[in-house]
Write a protein that holds these residues in place. Sequence first.
Motif, PDB file in Angstrom:
ATOM      1  N   ASP A 214      -4.649   7.248   5.602  1.00  0.00           N
ATOM      2  CA  ASP A 214      -5.510   6.282   4.906  1.00  0.00           C
ATOM      3  C   ASP A 214      -4.995   4.860   5.036  1.00  0.00           C
ATOM      4  O   ASP A 214      -5.774   3.916   5.174  1.00  0.00           O
ATOM      5  N   LEU A 215      -3.675   4.721   4.923  1.00  0.00           N
ATOM      6  CA  LEU A 215      -3.122   3.376   4.762  1.00  0.00           C
ATOM      7  C   LEU A 215      -2.490   2.822   6.039  1.00  0.00           C
ATOM      8  O   LEU A 215      -2.292   1.620   6.153  1.00  0.00           O
ATOM      9  N   GLY A 216      -2.130   3.702   6.966  1.00  0.00           N
ATOM     10  CA  GLY A 216      -1.377   3.247   8.144  1.00  0.00           C
ATOM     11  C   GLY A 216       0.039   2.841   7.767  1.00  0.00           C
ATOM     12  O   GLY A 216       0.713   2.122   8.496  1.00  0.00           O
TER      13      GLY A 216
ATOM     14  N   PRO B  63       4.176  -4.130 -11.064  1.00  0.00           N
ATOM     15  CA  PRO B  63       3.728  -2.809 -11.541  1.00  0.00           C
ATOM     16  C   PRO B  63       2.753  -2.193 -10.549  1.00  0.00           C
ATOM     17  O   PRO B  63       2.190  -2.916  -9.711  1.00  0.00           O
ATOM     18  N   GLU B  64       2.564  -0.878 -10.629  1.00  0.00           N
ATOM     19  CA  GLU B  64       1.504  -0.239  -9.822  1.00  0.00           C
ATOM     20  C   GLU B  64       0.153  -0.701 -10.341  1.00  0.00           C
ATOM     21  O   GLU B  64       0.004  -0.933 -11.543  1.00  0.00           O
ATOM     22  N   ARG B  65      -0.830  -0.768  -9.449  1.00  0.00           N
ATOM     23  CA  ARG B  65      -2.161  -1.203  -9.897  1.00  0.00           C
ATOM     24  C   ARG B  65      -3.241  -0.316  -9.296  1.00  0.00           C
ATOM     25  O   ARG B  65      -3.036   0.322  -8.262  1.00  0.00           O
TER      26      ARG B  65
ATOM     27  N   ASN C  76       0.296   6.415  -8.699  1.00  0.00           N
ATOM     28  CA  ASN C  76      -0.661   5.874  -7.727  1.00  0.00           C
ATOM     29  C   ASN C  76      -2.062   5.727  -8.347  1.00  0.00           C
ATOM     30  O   ASN C  76      -2.983   6.469  -8.002  1.00  0.00           O
ATOM     31  N   PRO C  77      -2.222   4.764  -9.257  1.00  0.00           N
ATOM     32  CA  PRO C  77      -3.495   4.650  -9.986  1.00  0.00           C
ATOM     33  C   PRO C  77      -4.730   4.577  -9.072  1.00  0.00           C
ATOM     34  O   PRO C  77      -5.805   5.018  -9.485  1.00  0.00           O
ATOM     35  N   TYR C  78      -4.580   4.060  -7.869  1.00  0.00           N
ATOM     36  CA  TYR C  78      -5.746   4.013  -6.974  1.00  0.00           C
ATOM     37  C   TYR C  78      -6.233   5.434  -6.687  1.00  0.00           C
ATOM     38  O   TYR C  78      -7.433   5.703  -6.619  1.00  0.00           O
TER      39      TYR C  78
ATOM     40  N   ALA D  71      -2.077  -5.346  -0.497  1.00  0.00           N
ATOM     41  CA  ALA D  71      -1.006  -5.503  -1.497  1.00  0.00           C
ATOM     42  C   ALA D  71       0.303  -4.922  -0.958  1.00  0.00           C
ATOM     43  O   ALA D  71       1.369  -5.520  -1.121  1.00  0.00           O
ATOM     44  N   ILE D  72       0.219  -3.772  -0.294  1.00  0.00           N
ATOM     45  CA  ILE D  72       1.451  -3.150   0.225  1.00  0.00           C
ATOM     46  C   ILE D  72       2.055  -4.027   1.327  1.00  0.00           C
ATOM     47  O   ILE D  72       3.273  -4.217   1.386  1.00  0.00           O
ATOM     48  N   HIS D  73       1.184  -4.598   2.187  1.00  0.00           N
ATOM     49  CA  HIS D  73       1.718  -5.480   3.234  1.00  0.00           C
ATOM     50  C   HIS D  73       2.407  -6.697   2.617  1.00  0.00           C
ATOM     51  O   HIS D  73       3.451  -7.143   3.104  1.00  0.00           O
TER      52      HIS D  73
HETATM   53  C1  LIG Z   1       5.085  -0.772  -1.398  1.00  0.00           C
HETATM   54  C2  LIG Z   1       4.071   0.174  -1.961  1.00  0.00           C
HETATM   55  C3  LIG Z   1       3.222  -0.259  -2.960  1.00  0.00           C
HETATM   56  C4  LIG Z   1       2.264   0.603  -3.495  1.00  0.00           C
HETATM   57  N1  LIG Z   1       1.448   0.152  -4.481  1.00  0.00           N
HETATM   58  C5  LIG Z   1       0.513   0.981  -5.006  1.00  0.00           C
HETATM   59  C6  LIG Z   1      -0.341   0.529  -6.056  1.00  0.00           C
HETATM   60  O1  LIG Z   1      -0.249  -0.596  -6.550  1.00  0.00           O
HETATM   61  N2  LIG Z   1      -1.296   1.394  -6.504  1.00  0.00           N
HETATM   62  C7  LIG Z   1      -1.421   2.664  -6.005  1.00  0.00           C
HETATM   63  O2  LIG Z   1      -2.278   3.384  -6.446  1.00  0.00           O
HETATM   64  N3  LIG Z   1      -0.593   3.130  -5.037  1.00  0.00           N
HETATM   65  C8  LIG Z   1       0.368   2.317  -4.539  1.00  0.00           C
HETATM   66  N4  LIG Z   1       1.215   2.766  -3.564  1.00  0.00           N
HETATM   67  C9  LIG Z   1       1.252   4.199  -3.247  1.00  0.00           C
HETATM   68  C10 LIG Z   1       0.311   4.602  -2.158  1.00  0.00           C
HETATM   69  O3  LIG Z   1      -0.968   4.783  -2.721  1.00  0.00           O
HETATM   70  C11 LIG Z   1       0.873   5.917  -1.615  1.00  0.00           C
HETATM   71  O4  LIG Z   1       2.051   5.648  -0.926  1.00  0.00           O
HETATM   72  C12 LIG Z   1      -0.130   6.626  -0.761  1.00  0.00           C
HETATM   73  O5  LIG Z   1      -1.099   7.189  -1.628  1.00  0.00           O
HETATM   74  C13 LIG Z   1       0.467   7.704   0.104  1.00  0.00           C
HETATM   75  O6  LIG Z   1       0.770   8.818  -0.649  1.00  0.00           O
HETATM   76  P1  LIG Z   1       1.267  10.171   0.047  1.00  0.00           P
HETATM   77  O7  LIG Z   1       2.656   9.899   0.648  1.00  0.00           O
HETATM   78  O8  LIG Z   1       1.353  11.187  -1.065  1.00  0.00           O
HETATM   79  O9  LIG Z   1       0.292  10.559   1.084  1.00  0.00           O
HETATM   80  C14 LIG Z   1       2.172   1.938  -3.003  1.00  0.00           C
HETATM   81  C15 LIG Z   1       3.028   2.364  -1.985  1.00  0.00           C
HETATM   82  C16 LIG Z   1       3.974   1.508  -1.466  1.00  0.00           C
HETATM   83  C17 LIG Z   1       4.896   1.978  -0.386  1.00  0.00           C
END
Ligand SMILES: Cc1cc2nc3c(=O)[nH]c(=O)nc-3n(C[C@H](O)[C@H](O)[C@H](O)COP(=O)(O)O)c2cc1C
Length: 204
Positions: free
Chosen positions: A68-70, A151-153, A114-116, A164-166
């Motif tokens: 999903d995220l690359g 914080p996580e969002r 991972n609130p998203y 945001a992650i980049h």
């Molecule tokens: C630097 C970083 C920031 C992240 N920030 C968020 C965030 O703000 N909200 C969120 O829901 N997930 C965040 N994530 C988590 C990603 O959603 C998560 O890594 C992705 O769902 C992959 O999950 P998996 O390894 O179980 O497949 C972040 C991950 C990283 C590495």
Amino acid sequence: MGEKLLYDDDEYKKEESRISRVTVRTSTGPQTDRTSGSLDHCKRVDMRSLPYFCRGQVVRGFGRGSKDLGIPTANFPESVVDNLPADISTGIYYGWARVDNGDIHKMVMSIGWNPYYKNTKKSMETHVIHKFKEDFYGKILSVAMVGYIRPERGFKSLDELIAAIHSDIEEAKTKLDLPEHLKLKEHHFFKTSTANQILNGHRL
Ligand SMILES: Cc1cc2nc3c(=O)[nH]c(=O)nc-3n(C[C@H](O)[C@H](O)[C@H](O)COP(=O)(O)O)c2cc1C
Ligand SMILES: Nc1ncnc2c1ncn2[C@@H]1O[C@H](COP(=O)(O)OP(=O)(O)O)[C@@H](O)[C@H]1O
């Protein structure tokens, strides 16, 4: 497998007492959320609680990181997540990471639900800022969390989460070049063999 901190000597004791001082101050008043600039009731992490060191075997997650995220994220097992001190807040951290006894690289880590994606289980997911030739499931990941980003969002779209992650990665790259963070690459924690393991403070 859920190793927390591994040292053999006085360094271990010094570090252990520092770890036991880990604190997160939860503010009840409004303060500025650094990522959105908005006023928010959020947890403020006391930077003096860091660095926090931990080590564990890389396990499979939901497979969304790469697809999903690359941005692949290596997951720690439940035992490591469950043994995090209660005062290590959820959120996004930066620091150093090493796979088995390989090189030490910059990293970003997400701790929480991972609130998203609305996960029901808390996870600790590390993106190592390095291009690996292959996956490293089953290997030992050692991390030093040295700073807190945000914080996580939840996000309205996947693109916003990715952006945001980049931005977290860029912040981590810059901050980790500060002398006080660079010196942690030389920390005794990274010099101990991953074969010499301590589980939650007790030698195996
Ligand atoms: C630097 C970083 C920031 C992240 N920030 C968020 C965030 O703000 N909200 C969120 O829901 N997930 C965040 N994530 C988590 C990603 O959603 C998560 O890594 C992705 O769902 C992959 O999950 P998996 O390894 O179980 O497949 C972040 C991950 C990283 C590495
Ligand atoms: N730079 C990297 N950072 C983190 N994991 C990486 C990296 N490069 C390759 N990987 C591999 O990718 C896996 C994570 O991929 P991901 O798609 O997030 O799957 P999962 O949900 O199973 O963790 C890690 O466990 C690791 O084996």
